[in-house]
Write a protein that holds these residues in place. Structure first.
Motif, PDB file in Angstrom:
ATOM      1  N   GLY A   1       0.788  -1.210   0.000  1.00 53.96           N
ATOM      2  CA  GLY A   1       0.000   0.000   0.000  1.00 53.96           C
ATOM      3  C   GLY A   1       0.828   1.271   0.000  1.00 53.96           C
ATOM      4  N   LYS A   2       2.166   1.137  -0.037  1.00 55.44           N
ATOM      5  CA  LYS A   2       3.026   2.307   0.125  1.00 55.44           C
ATOM      6  C   LYS A   2       2.871   3.307  -1.008  1.00 55.44           C
ATOM      7  CE  LYS A   2       7.783   3.693   0.996  1.00 55.44           C
ATOM      8  NZ  LYS A   2       9.178   3.242   1.138  1.00 55.44           N
ATOM      9  N   ALA A   3       2.745   2.822  -2.253  1.00 48.12           N
ATOM     10  CA  ALA A   3       2.683   3.727  -3.400  1.00 48.12           C
ATOM     11  C   ALA A   3       1.507   4.676  -3.286  1.00 48.12           C
ATOM     12  CB  ALA A   3       2.581   2.911  -4.694  1.00 48.12           C
ATOM     13  N   LEU A   4       0.354   4.185  -2.897  1.00 46.86           N
ATOM     14  CA  LEU A   4      -0.821   5.042  -2.803  1.00 46.86           C
ATOM     15  C   LEU A   4      -0.722   5.992  -1.620  1.00 46.86           C
ATOM     16  CD1 LEU A   4      -3.478   5.788  -4.066  1.00 46.86           C
ATOM     17  CD2 LEU A   4      -4.594   3.976  -2.766  1.00 46.86           C
ATOM     18  N   THR A   5      -0.203   5.519  -0.504  1.00 48.05           N
ATOM     19  CA  THR A   5      -0.059   6.414   0.649  1.00 48.05           C
ATOM     20  C   THR A   5       0.948   7.522   0.334  1.00 48.05           C
ATOM     21  OG1 THR A   5       1.571   4.876   1.619  1.00 48.05           O
ATOM     22  CG2 THR A   5      -0.703   4.712   2.398  1.00 48.05           C
TER      23      THR A   5
ATOM     24  N   GLN B   1       1.851  13.318  -0.822  1.00 42.77           N
ATOM     25  CA  GLN B   1       2.190  14.380  -1.765  1.00 42.77           C
ATOM     26  C   GLN B   1       0.969  15.253  -2.053  1.00 42.77           C
ATOM     27  OE1 GLN B   1       4.172  12.952  -5.260  1.00 42.77           O
ATOM     28  NE2 GLN B   1       4.265  14.986  -6.224  1.00 42.77           N
ATOM     29  N   LEU B   2      -0.202  14.609  -2.153  1.00 44.45           N
ATOM     30  CA  LEU B   2      -1.442  15.338  -2.396  1.00 44.45           C
ATOM     31  C   LEU B   2      -1.732  16.296  -1.250  1.00 44.45           C
ATOM     32  CD1 LEU B   2      -4.133  15.812  -3.908  1.00 44.45           C
ATOM     33  CD2 LEU B   2      -5.047  13.796  -2.725  1.00 44.45           C
ATOM     34  N   GLN B   3      -1.529  15.813  -0.046  1.00 41.29           N
ATOM     35  CA  GLN B   3      -1.791  16.638   1.136  1.00 41.29           C
ATOM     36  C   GLN B   3      -0.910  17.887   1.146  1.00 41.29           C
ATOM     37  OE1 GLN B   3      -1.018  14.781   5.016  1.00 41.29           O
ATOM     38  NE2 GLN B   3      -3.072  15.389   5.637  1.00 41.29           N
ATOM     39  N   GLY B   4       0.314  17.733   0.696  1.00 43.74           N
ATOM     40  CA  GLY B   4       1.219  18.873   0.660  1.00 43.74           C
ATOM     41  C   GLY B   4       0.910  19.858  -0.449  1.00 43.74           C
ATOM     42  N   ASN B   5       0.337  19.336  -1.554  1.00 45.58           N
ATOM     43  CA  ASN B   5       0.057  20.194  -2.709  1.00 45.58           C
ATOM     44  C   ASN B   5      -1.281  20.916  -2.630  1.00 45.58           C
ATOM     45  OD1 ASN B   5       2.468  19.318  -3.733  1.00 45.58           O
ATOM     46  ND2 ASN B   5       1.599  18.014  -5.326  1.00 45.58           N
ATOM     47  N   LEU B   6      -2.131  20.482  -1.739  1.00 45.04           N
ATOM     48  CA  LEU B   6      -3.472  21.070  -1.653  1.00 45.04           C
ATOM     49  C   LEU B   6      -3.436  22.563  -1.340  1.00 45.04           C
ATOM     50  CD1 LEU B   6      -5.474  18.303   0.254  1.00 45.04           C
ATOM     51  CD2 LEU B   6      -5.908  19.110  -2.071  1.00 45.04           C
TER      52      LEU B   6
ATOM     53  N   HIS C   1      -4.353   7.015   6.953  1.00 45.25           N
ATOM     54  CA  HIS C   1      -4.463   6.117   8.108  1.00 45.25           C
ATOM     55  C   HIS C   1      -5.119   4.794   7.712  1.00 45.25           C
ATOM     56  CE1 HIS C   1      -5.030   4.788  12.229  1.00 45.25           C
ATOM     57  NE2 HIS C   1      -6.329   4.649  12.004  1.00 45.25           N
ATOM     58  N   LYS C   2      -6.207   4.866   6.951  1.00 43.74           N
ATOM     59  CA  LYS C   2      -6.940   3.654   6.579  1.00 43.74           C
ATOM     60  C   LYS C   2      -6.140   2.769   5.640  1.00 43.74           C
ATOM     61  CE  LYS C   2     -11.659   5.378   7.231  1.00 43.74           C
ATOM     62  NZ  LYS C   2     -12.957   5.688   6.558  1.00 43.74           N
ATOM     63  N   TYR C   3      -5.485   3.384   4.655  1.00 39.99           N
ATOM     64  CA  TYR C   3      -4.740   2.585   3.677  1.00 39.99           C
ATOM     65  C   TYR C   3      -3.432   2.038   4.238  1.00 39.99           C
ATOM     66  CZ  TYR C   3      -7.713   3.161  -0.409  1.00 39.99           C
ATOM     67  OH  TYR C   3      -8.765   3.072  -1.298  1.00 39.99           O
ATOM     68  N   SER C   4      -2.901   2.681   5.250  1.00 41.80           N
ATOM     69  CA  SER C   4      -1.665   2.173   5.859  1.00 41.80           C
ATOM     70  C   SER C   4      -1.935   0.927   6.703  1.00 41.80           C
ATOM     71  CB  SER C   4      -1.019   3.261   6.720  1.00 41.80           C
ATOM     72  OG  SER C   4      -1.860   3.611   7.813  1.00 41.80           O
TER      73      SER C   4
ATOM     74  N   SER D   1      -5.118   1.139 -10.448  1.00 41.57           N
ATOM     75  CA  SER D   1      -5.935   2.188 -11.057  1.00 41.57           C
ATOM     76  C   SER D   1      -6.009   3.413 -10.161  1.00 41.57           C
ATOM     77  CB  SER D   1      -7.349   1.651 -11.334  1.00 41.57           C
ATOM     78  OG  SER D   1      -8.198   2.676 -11.814  1.00 41.57           O
ATOM     79  N   LEU D   2      -6.141   3.192  -8.854  1.00 43.97           N
ATOM     80  CA  LEU D   2      -6.160   4.303  -7.903  1.00 43.97           C
ATOM     81  C   LEU D   2      -4.839   5.066  -7.922  1.00 43.97           C
ATOM     82  CD1 LEU D   2      -7.935   2.829  -4.735  1.00 43.97           C
ATOM     83  CD2 LEU D   2      -8.741   4.710  -6.162  1.00 43.97           C
ATOM     84  N   CYS D   3      -3.757   4.322  -7.945  1.00 41.83           N
ATOM     85  CA  CYS D   3      -2.434   4.955  -7.976  1.00 41.83           C
ATOM     86  C   CYS D   3      -2.273   5.836  -9.220  1.00 41.83           C
ATOM     87  CB  CYS D   3      -1.332   3.901  -7.952  1.00 41.83           C
ATOM     88  SG  CYS D   3      -1.209   2.998  -6.396  1.00 41.83           S
ATOM     89  N   LYS D   4      -2.693   5.312 -10.379  1.00 45.12           N
ATOM     90  CA  LYS D   4      -2.577   6.069 -11.635  1.00 45.12           C
ATOM     91  C   LYS D   4      -3.439   7.321 -11.583  1.00 45.12           C
ATOM     92  CE  LYS D   4      -1.507   2.045 -14.521  1.00 45.12           C
ATOM     93  NZ  LYS D   4      -1.991   1.155 -15.608  1.00 45.12           N
TER      94      LYS D   4
END
Length: 224
Positions: A2-6, A11-16, A37-40, A54-57
């Motif tokens: 699950g590391k790639a998506l987390t 990165q998303l959290q920082g860019n928001l 938290h949930k995905y980790s 697909s989610l990662c992409k």
């Protein structure tokens, strides 16, 4: 696994903050924090790897400035992530319970409603029910909302039914049954059995309607 998506979430959290501020920024950052938290905590099984990839992409694509500033794309990605958790955690069986409760409510609605509101109201709800059933199977949020428009009506019909029974009990239940038997040219015993059946159906419809509303509200994140 699950590391790639987390990593995408972090990165998303920082860019928001580049595109959102104040309440919107706080709202989306909190949602992303919950997802991290949930995905980790979960391990992605091999059968769900395609969904995960697909989610990662989608996440990587969203991180592009031209996409991240589009709030609708951000909302859809976050909802997609919430919905996918039901697959990853094997909680999709909740959809089966929701659909069963919905179908029971709908079926009894069409049986009981004509007695109080004629056939117009049930006919009006044919299209929303059809759209709702197809949409729920596809886990469409619009399908859920459209289909569940029948739930308040079903609860209303159940309340009207039991209100009439309560009034009949106060004024003489046997007399009420006798009047119905005379009006429809039925025997008293048949009318009594029919009314008992209607009471049971109305009670089940009320319970299944409330169950549908509860499951739909509690698990609305399952739908896209």
């Amino acid at each position: 696994m699950g590391k790639a998506l987390t990593d995408v979430f972090i990165q998303l959290q920082g860019n928001l903050k580049k595109f959102y501020s104040d309440k919107k920024l706080d709202k989306y950052q909190k949602r992303v924090t919950v997802l991290i938290h949930k995905y980790s905590e979960i391990e992605i099984e091999e059968r769900y790897q395609e969904i995960y990839d697909s989610l990662c992409k989608r996440g990587v694509e969203l991180l592009k400035p031209g996409n991240l500033k589009d709030e609708e794309k951000l909302k859809y990605f976050l909802r997609y992530c919430d919905a996918a958790l039901y697959d990853f955690k094997d909680n999709v069986k909740i959809l089966t319970y929701l659909m069963r409760a919905y179908m029971i409510t709908t079926m009894f609605f069409y049986i009981i409603t004509p007695q109080y509101f004629g056939y117009i109201l049930p006919l009006i709800m044919v299209v929303p029910v059809f759209i709702g059933m197809r949409g729920m199977k596809k886990r469409s949020l619009n399908g859920l909302i459209t289909g569940c428009s029948i739930i308040p009506l079903a609860i209303m019909v159940a309340v009207v039914h039991f209100k009439s029974i309560f009034i009949a009990l106060n004024n003489g239940y046997d007399q009420y049954l006798g009047e119905l038997a005379t009006h429809y040219n039925f025997s008293f015993a048949f009318t009594q059995g029919l009314m008992t059946t209607m009471n049971i159906l109305a009670g089940v419809m009320l319970i299944s309607g409330l169950t549908t509303a509860y499951l739909g509200l509690k698990h609305n994140k399952m739908f896209l």
